[in-house]
Each structure stands twice: as structure tokens, then as C-alpha cells.
Scaffold this active site. Structure first.
Site, PDB file in Angstrom:
ATOM      1  N   ALA A  99       0.835  -1.203   0.000  1.00 37.12           N
ATOM      2  CA  ALA A  99       0.000   0.000   0.000  1.00 37.12           C
ATOM      3  C   ALA A  99       0.871   1.253   0.000  1.00 37.12           C
ATOM      4  O   ALA A  99       0.465   2.299  -0.502  1.00 37.12           O
ATOM      5  CB  ALA A  99      -0.920   0.005   1.225  1.00 37.12           C
ATOM      6  N   GLY A 148      -5.740  -5.146  -1.344  1.00 36.85           N
ATOM      7  CA  GLY A 148      -4.679  -4.924  -0.373  1.00 36.85           C
ATOM      8  C   GLY A 148      -5.119  -3.964   0.702  1.00 36.85           C
ATOM      9  O   GLY A 148      -6.312  -3.758   0.923  1.00 36.85           O
ATOM     10  N   CYS A 149      -4.158  -3.357   1.355  1.00 36.10           N
ATOM     11  CA  CYS A 149      -4.473  -2.459   2.464  1.00 36.10           C
ATOM     12  C   CYS A 149      -4.620  -1.051   1.919  1.00 36.10           C
ATOM     13  O   CYS A 149      -3.860  -0.147   2.283  1.00 36.10           O
ATOM     14  CB  CYS A 149      -3.391  -2.548   3.514  1.00 36.10           C
ATOM     15  N   VAL A 150      -5.544  -0.902   0.982  1.00 34.28           N
ATOM     16  CA  VAL A 150      -5.712   0.385   0.312  1.00 34.28           C
ATOM     17  C   VAL A 150      -7.165   0.830   0.355  1.00 34.28           C
ATOM     18  O   VAL A 150      -8.030   0.039   0.661  1.00 34.28           O
ATOM     19  CB  VAL A 150      -5.234   0.329  -1.152  1.00 34.28           C
ATOM     20  N   HIS A 186      -0.300   6.397   2.728  1.00 39.20           N
ATOM     21  CA  HIS A 186       0.819   5.454   2.866  1.00 39.20           C
ATOM     22  C   HIS A 186       2.089   5.940   2.160  1.00 39.20           C
ATOM     23  O   HIS A 186       3.194   5.836   2.683  1.00 39.20           O
ATOM     24  CB  HIS A 186       0.434   4.094   2.278  1.00 39.20           C
TER      25      HIS A 186
END
Lengths: 498, 111, 240
Positions: free
Chosen positions: A238, B109-111, A245
Site C-alpha cells: 500500500a 490490499g491495504c488500500v 501510505h
């Protein structure tokens, strides 16, 4: 904005009344047959699913002391019942840790204990059924594996262990979560959760280099696959894609640049995260983790440093050595692996980099302890370093810092509401609600100290809060990593006296 | 599997309406998706969609937002080269809406 | 020896065997079940000695319960007082199991009586809270009331024996020592004793198959008993 009621921000966390079935309709999207096959699970639920279910459960009971002991010893004292953020925000009793576990414990009694076999319902033993399965799918994906319950349990019973086992059992009978399995498949085939191939990664890094150059006039490099570099940085993918991020990625690059060390990212291991953990699958966790250590070996680095990611840090810190160690090819003089906050703070303390706090004077900062860092790992060399080191680093990078209420930080921190494989849009209602306890604590420091920067060291937390803040009427730009603050404050250019 | 009908053809989409096979995409599909959301596609909307398609064809992934906004800045001037403007164009978010119209899979994902 | 006495002597041996073997069986099972990964709830101690230091207040003072709110404070009061009273009562009862009675056990005679009187009150707290709180009412199972009821019954019959249905203690002691020395004798002539004794046997048999195994679990729970040293020492298990 939402077709459900967003909790009101009052600054208070009030335990709700029990409301049966409050979140019973919220489930993850299932993985399709093709995806299930790709990650090595049965394509779909078969007629003999109960046999497979019990075989897997029996296997787990033999292999995991945690599951076996936790299923046996819970006394239902209720200490955990008001500790889960999902219960506190929904009132659904299945979100009380003990009652979530009861979904598995009742099956355990029925098929694996004498009393359950003899006395059935009287012993609260439950037979496998499609209805029970639906409850499993629902509520074992409304647990973020944050371990808060285990802090308050007199025996340390950790619902995360039960949730992981439950997901593993579901996967083994052909019922998987699309979100989690798609990510695992990408991590194992492409190298990161995003599915970002090497050339795209290089393109992105070039872009970040340009950005830093434009903003600072300094030529900061983001090296990729450089053999012989001293440090391999492993960070959540990310960091190569999302905001905020990416600003932490800029921060790491500036720190390495100014420290004058040689470092590299890896396209093979372009992911710190490890969703194998979320589904309780040992082999996937090992396969994903292996990429990192293979990359370290192949690139002949001396050290491995982990970027801002909560569960990645848990796997790297707590599990790596077991999964893929020993790492005797790395320099034993440094922690293997080391957390980026540990690394950066050390540089600050040694005077190897300088931070100009006034660069962050627009910000009043608070820090959110991410659960996997707080309760499942450690930063630095002393217990509790996971709390002190990030705070020390923040204080070194800005002038205005305040902690949220004590019962909501440190080991008692509240989950962001999106951890543990729950960060997917079909679960948005539990995600928004699950963030409530944290939001209330934030509301209080916003009111008292005008906090406008919510510092984090977890990619999931960043993505979750960026998405959730607007529901609560807060700007998403208020979310950011610690290395975003460091990146703002770091003094680049010629060093004095070092 | 859910589907989407367009000009007599049936397209497979996922639970959230993302096209399953990005190569089957055509501009008409984007317009149809927008119509269903009651959104009129302006030149700027199309610019985003085309940029996403080009980038995806080259790199097999959507670009990060910053790359996209920078492209918008080049095309429409600095004041439009930001995330805010992107959200003005696509209120449900660039990943959620623009990628879907462009026929790309949803970023994970971590998005 | 009459028939009833024979039966009860036999039942006592069976119950004791079930308790000991059942308990040991669980201990061995837990011991043999591996922990594939390091999962201490952190912050956690870095050494084994540190783990002992972590566990002592957990066992003696139920430390983690004290981290909670008012519900847990009430639970702590009821639970802690109950466990301490239980211990004192057991210590007091040792005079029936020993001959001659050691001095230290004599010390617990009076305090054991007080404990016996407080005991039902503590248990009452533990039961009532399960009715009054909606979360507790939701999670409580029949088994929870069963074991609380069983222990209350044991405590009450004990008090009745002490104050109302007094029995010949010489006979009681002879009976217990008979069991211990494997030379069984006649049961004391007391229905109340018979009830009290039977309930204790039920508790013994029930123990290893129930949540009461938390007595052992608290010592080996991996989240509390593991050392936080995964980077320094490679943790391996056979299957993993």
C-alpha cells in the site's frame, strides 16, 4: 453517505444493550471456485462437508495448544463481553468474544468432548448445520483478530486464535473470503497484495523520486533490487499505491538517504503484509514470508527493516524465525528484523539525522497504537518498546503531541475496525461501526487539544481510517504515518559534524 | 455470477459491478455504467478513464492516485491536479468508480 | 460393613480415580499439544523467570480481571473471595485426612469456619450477576449454573453439618482415614454427611471434563506463559 446509522461522536464509549442479530446480515463475499483452486482449497462446499469440517477441526485441536486449551478453560466470566469494538458499536452478542468463540466451542462439545456426546443440548453442544455454517461465515469475519479480549481475560484467551482456526476450517471445506484469498494469491504469484508487477513498482518509485526532487530539490533515490545493499526494506505494498501510505515511503527514503546508508526494496518481496495469518493458514503464511528472506539472501543484504505495517510486523517479529529461520546470513549486531521506528529513532538519538520539529507545527498529533504492534509484538529491546519508541519518535518530529485516554491506548488500544482481513467494502457497516470506540477517544483529544493529525504505523489502519473518517465528519487528510511526520521534519542536505 | 447487459451482449461482472475480463471493455460500457449511476461523463471523466486504461495496459495495474492527479494537472492545470478534483469527478472514489468504469479490476490490499 | 457403606467406599475410589486420571490426562494432552508459533500477548517478559513473575499475580490476585470495569470488579470480588474461601475450607478439612493433625492445619480451623460462612455469599454474587447483566445472561450456560449450584450445595450442607445436623466427627474421620489407608470402614450414621460427601464426589468427577480445568489452564495458556524472545531464540515444533 451510508445506508446504516453512523455512531454519533460524543466522546463517550457506552456499552450497548444486547441486540440479537444486529449484524447477522453482514458477510464477506465468497471466493469463487477458480480462486479457491488457485490457493489450494476445495473449489466449493461438497456433500460430505461435515466430515471434512470435523477432520480439519480435529487436526487443529492436535496442532494448536492455544485452540485446545482456550476451548476447554473458558469459564464464561464475561470479562471480555464489553471489550470488543464490534460489540461496543453494534450490540450484537455474537460480537462478544466469548459468544463468538461459543460458535466453535459448541461444535467442540458436540464432537470432541464426552459431556457433549452424552448430554447434547444440556451441555450446550451443537450439531453441524447449514445455519451454523452461516453464523460462522458471518461472525468469524466480524473479528479483526486484534487480541484486545485476551488482555482482559483472566486466562489470556485470545479470540484471534479461534477466529484464525475457524477461517482455516471454512477454507478447508470450500468456503473462503474473496478479499483475503485474492490478496494471498497475488502476494504469492506477483509478490505483493496489490498485484503490482516489478515494472509498475519501478515506475511508481521513479515517480516518488521525482516528487521528492520537486518538493525538496534533493536527489533522494528509491533503489529496487540492488544486490549488495546493506539494508532491505520490506514494507506494505500500500506504501507504493495509496495515500497517505506513500508519504511514509517518502519518509523512509529520506531517512536512508540522510543516514547515508545503502538500501534497497525488492520486487520479489514487495510486500510486508501477510494475509496468510488472517486466515490461520500456516503454509500460506510461510510461503509469503519466505519471499522476504529469499530476497534478503539473494540481494546479499546485511539487515532487514520493516516499514509501517501492523500485522506484517507481527509475522516478521514473532513468526519469521519459526517459519523461515534461522537468519544466520544477516548481521547479528542488529535486530533481525528491525522495525523502521526503532531504526529511525536510533539515528535521531545518535544525531545521524536531524529533525526540524517546526516543520510539523501545523499539526497537533496523537498516536493510535495498532493492535498487532501493541499486543502481538515488540519494537526495540524492552517490553513495551512498541509503545514508547513510536511516541519518542513522534515527539522528536513535532512539537504538539497528546495521547488519547489511557484506557484506549497501549495494550488496551482499540482496533481501527478494519484489521484481520476485514478491510473490504462489503463489510463497510461493521468497519464504520467498529471504529467507534477509537473515534470517541479521538473526538476527546480533538476537542481538548485540537488534534488534527492521527499518526499510525499500520497500512490497514491508514486505509481504514482514511475511508472511515469522512463518515464521522473528519477530513481523511488527518490520517498519516509517523514517517510522514519524519519526512516533513527531516533536514536534508549537508550534515554538520557527523 | 452477476452480469451486465449492454447492446445485446452479456458481460460478466463481480459482486460490485467490476468487469471480470478487462479486455472485453469498450467505451460504451463505461458510458452505460455511468448512466446507471446517473453520472454524465465529461471530457475530464474520459481523460481519467483513458489514462487508467493506458496505464493498466502497460503495467497490469492501476496507477497510484498521485500519478493520476499529476496527469490531470498536466492536462487541465494545477488547480485540477488533486485528489479533491478527482473525487468531484468520481464521488464514490477513483478506485471504486473510475477503475470500474474503465473496466479494470478493483485494487486489492491495504488500500 | 453394610451395603451402603460398601457402595460409597467404592464410589469414593472411583471418583478419586476419575479426578486424578482425568486431570492428569488433560495435563498430558495440553502438554503434548504443541504451540506452533510464539503468541504471547505483549508486552510480555523476555525470560522464563519473567513469565513466572507475570503469572503469580494472575494466579494469586486475578490481575487481568482488575484491568476491567465495574462488572469485572464485582466479578473479582465474588471470584477472588470464593477461591480464597474454598482454599481455606479445604485446608480446614485436612484435619479429617491426617492423623495426628499437624499444627499448621489446626491454624486453619477457626479461619476455615469464617470462610465457610462467607463462601455462600461470594457464590451468590457469582450467580446473581449472571441474572442481572444482559450480556452475562446471554452467555451463561446450564453448566455455569450447575457448577455454581453444586458448590453452593456443598458449602451449605457443610454448614448444616457444622451447625444443625451435627454428626459424629470421630466416625467421619475414621471413614476418611479408612479410605486413605485402603482399609474401608462403615459410613458415619448421618444422612446430611452422605449428601455432603456425594456432592463432593460429583464435583470431583465433573472437574476434569469441565471448565474447571481453568485451574490448570491458567498456568499454561500460551498467551501468558510464553516468553517474548522470538528473534533471539528460534521457536520450533515438530509439525510446523
Amino acid at each position: 453517505m451510508a445506508d446504516f446509522k453512523v455512531p454519533e461522536l460524543t466522546g463517550e464509549i457506552i456499552t450497548p444493550k444486547v441486540t440479537l442479530g444486529a449484524t447477522s446480515g453482514i458477510k464477506p463475499f465468497p471466493a469463487n471456485a477458480e480462486l479457491m483452486g488457485k490457493v489450494g482449497f476445495p473449489a466449493e462446499k461438497s456433500a460430505d462437508w461435515k466430515v471434512k469440517f470435523l477432520a480439519k477441526m480435529g487436526d487443529i485441536l492436535k496442532k494448536y495448544k492455544s485452540v485446545r486449551v482456550f476451548l476447554d478453560i473458558c469459564v464464561r466470566c464475561g470479562a471480555c463481553t464489553d471489550k470488543c469494538h464490534y460489540y461496543l458499536s453494534t450490540g450484537d452478542p455474537r460480537n462478544m468474544p466469548v459468544y463468538r468463540q461459543e460458535l466453535m466451542r459448541s461444535v467442540y462439545r458436540k464432537y470432541f468432548t464426552t459431556s457433549g456426546k452424552l448430554f447434547g443440548g444440556l451441555a450446550a453442544a451443537r450439531e453441524l448445520s447449514d445455519e451454523l455454517l452461516e453464523e460462522w461465515i458471518t461472525y468469524f469475519y466480524q473479528c479483526s483478530e486484534c487480541r484486545r479480549c485476551s488482555v482482559f481475560c483472566p486466562y489470556g484467551i485470545d479470540t484471534a486464535e479461534i477466529t484464525m482456526a475457524a477461517r482455516e476450517i471454512l477454507d478447508s471445506i470450500g468456503i473462503g473470503s474473496k478479499y483475503n484469498l485474492a490478496i494471498i494469491n497475488k502476494a504469492e504469484t506477483i509478490g505483493n497484495n496489490l498485484g503490482m508487477p516489478g515494472p509498475a513498482l519501478r515506475n511508481t518509485l521513479d515517480f516518488v523520486e521525482e516528487e521528492i526532487q520537486e518538493k525538496t530539490g534533493v536527489d533522494v533515490k528509491l533503489p529496487l533490487d540492488v544486490e549488495g545493499a546493506d539494508i532491505l526494506l520490506v514494507t506494505p505494498s500500500a506504501d507504493f499505491f495509496a495515500e497517505p501510505h506513500i508519504f511514509s515511503l517518502e519518509g523512509y527514503a529520506k531517512v536512508f538517504h540522510q543516514a547515508g546508508v545503502s538500501w534497497t526494496l525488492s520486487s520479489h518481496a514487495s510486500e510486508g503484509g501477510n494475509f496468510g495469518m488472517f486466515i490461520g493458514n500456516y503454509n500460506h503464511m510461510k510461503t509469503i514470508n519466505k519471499r522476504i528472506w529469499d530476497a534478503a539472501r539473494d540481494l546479499k543484504v546485511k539487515r532487514v527493516i520493516a516499514g509501517e505495517c501492523g500485522h506484517a510486523w507481527r509475522v516478521l517479529y514473532s513468526f519469521s524465525n519459526t517459519l523461515n529461520g534461522p537468519f544466520d546470513f544477516l548481521d547479528p549486531n542488529y535486530n533481525v528484523p528491525q522495525h523502521i521506528c526503532d531504526y529511525t529513532l536510533d539515528l535521531v538519538k545518535k544525531g545521524a539525522i536531524k529533525l526540524d520539529k517546526t516543520a510539523n507545527d501545523d499539526f497537533s498529533v496523537t498516536f493510535h497504537d495498532s493492535c498487532n504492534v501493541a499486543r502481538a509484538s515488540r519494537i526495540g529491546n524492552e517490553p513495551g518498546g512498541q509503545f514508547t519508541i513510536p511516541r519518542e519518535l513522534i515527539n522528536a518530529a513535532c512539537n504538539k503531541f497528546v495521547d488519547m485516554a489511557e484506557e484506549t491506548i497501549g495494550e488496551r488500544t482499540f482496533c481501527c475496525g478494519g484489521g484481520g482481513g476485514v478491510l473490504t467494502d462489503e463489510l463497510i457497516e461493521v468497519r464504520v461501526k467498529g471504529a467507534m470506540p477509537r473515534m470517541q477517544a479521538l473526538k476527546r483529544v480533538k476537542d481538548s487539544n485540537g488534534v488534527n493529525f492521527f499518526a499510525l504505523i499500520c497500512a490497514i489502519c491508514k486505509a481504514q481510517f482514511t475511508k472511515i473518517f469522512p463518515y464521522y465528519g473528519i477530513e481523511m487528510e488527518e490520517v498519516g504515518g509517523i514517517h510522514q511526520l519524519v519526512g516533513n521534519a527531516i533536514v536534508l542536505g549537508a550534515k554538520e559534524g557527523v | 455470477m452477476p452480469t451486465m447487459e449492454f447492446e445485446g451482449k452479456t458481460y460478466e461482472v463481480d459482486e460490485e459491478g467490476y468487469l471480470m475480463d478487462w479486455s472485453l471493455w469498450n467505451e460504451g460500457i463505461a458510458a452505460e455504467m455511468a448512466k446507471q449511476d446517473n453520472l454524465e461523463l465529461s471530457d475530464a471523466h474520459w481523460e481519467v478513464i483513458r489514462f487508467l486504461r493506458d496505464y493498466f495496459e502497460k503495467y497490469q495495474i492501476a496507477p497510484m492516485i498521485k500519478i493520476l492527479t499529476k496527469e490531470l494537472a498536466k492536462k487541465y492545470g494545477k488547480e485540477k491536479g488533486n485528489t479533491k478534483y478527482l473525487y468531484e469527478l468520481y464521488p464514490a472514489g477513483p478506485a471504486k468508480q473510475a477503475c470500474r468504469y474503465a473496466g479494470l479490476p478493483k485494487p486489492t490490499g491495504c488500500v | 460393613m453394610n451395603g451402603l457403606s460398601s457402595v460409597f467406599n467404592l464410589l469414593a475410589y472411583i471418583a478419586a480415580a476419575v479426578f486424578v486420571l482425568g486431570f492428569l490426562n488433560k495435563v498430558v494432552l495440553y502438554f503434548k499439544t504443541p504451540s506452533p508459533l510464539k503468541i504471547p500477548t505483549t508486552p510480555a517478559p523476555k525470560t522464563s523467570m519473567g513469565v513466572v513473575v507475570r503469572l503469580i499475580p494472575e494466579v494469586l490476585f486475578f490481575r487481568s480481571l482488575l484491568k476491567g470495569g465495574i462488572t469485572e470488579k464485582i466479578l473479582w470480588l465474588g471470584g477472588w473471595v470464593f477461591h480464597v474461601c474454598f482454599l481455606l475450607i479445604v485446608l480446614r478439612h485436612l484435619r479429617f485426612f491426617t492423623y495426628p493433625v499437624p499444627e499448621c492445619i489446626m491454624f486453619f480451623q477457626q479461619i476455615g469456619i469464617w470462610a465457610g460462612l462467607v463462601f455462600p455469599l461470594a457464590l451468590l454474587i457469582l450467580i446473581v450477576r449472571r441474572f442481572l447483566n444482559d450480556r452475562l445472561a446471554t452467555i451463561t450456560l446450564f453448566a455455569d449454573y450447575f457448577v455454581l449450584g453444586l458448590i453452593i450445595a456443598i458449602g451449605s450442607t457443610g454448614l448444616l453439618l457444622k451447625y444443625f445436623a451435627r454428626t459424629n466427627l470421630v466416625d467421619v474421620k475414621a471413614f476418611i482415614l479408612g479410605l486413605l489407608t485402603l482399609s474401608p470402614v462403615q459410613l458415619p450414621d448421618s444422612p446430611m454427611f452422605l449428601i455432603h460427601f456425594s456432592l463432593v464426589l460429583i464435583l470431583l468427577v465433573y472437574f476434569p471434563f469441565s471448565k474447571l480445568m481453568h485451574a490448570w489452564g491458567i498456568l499454561i495458556s500460551p498467551t501468558r506463559a510464553q516468553v517474548d524472545n522470538p528473534r533471539e531464540v528460534r521457536h520450533v515444533t515438530p509439525w510446523a
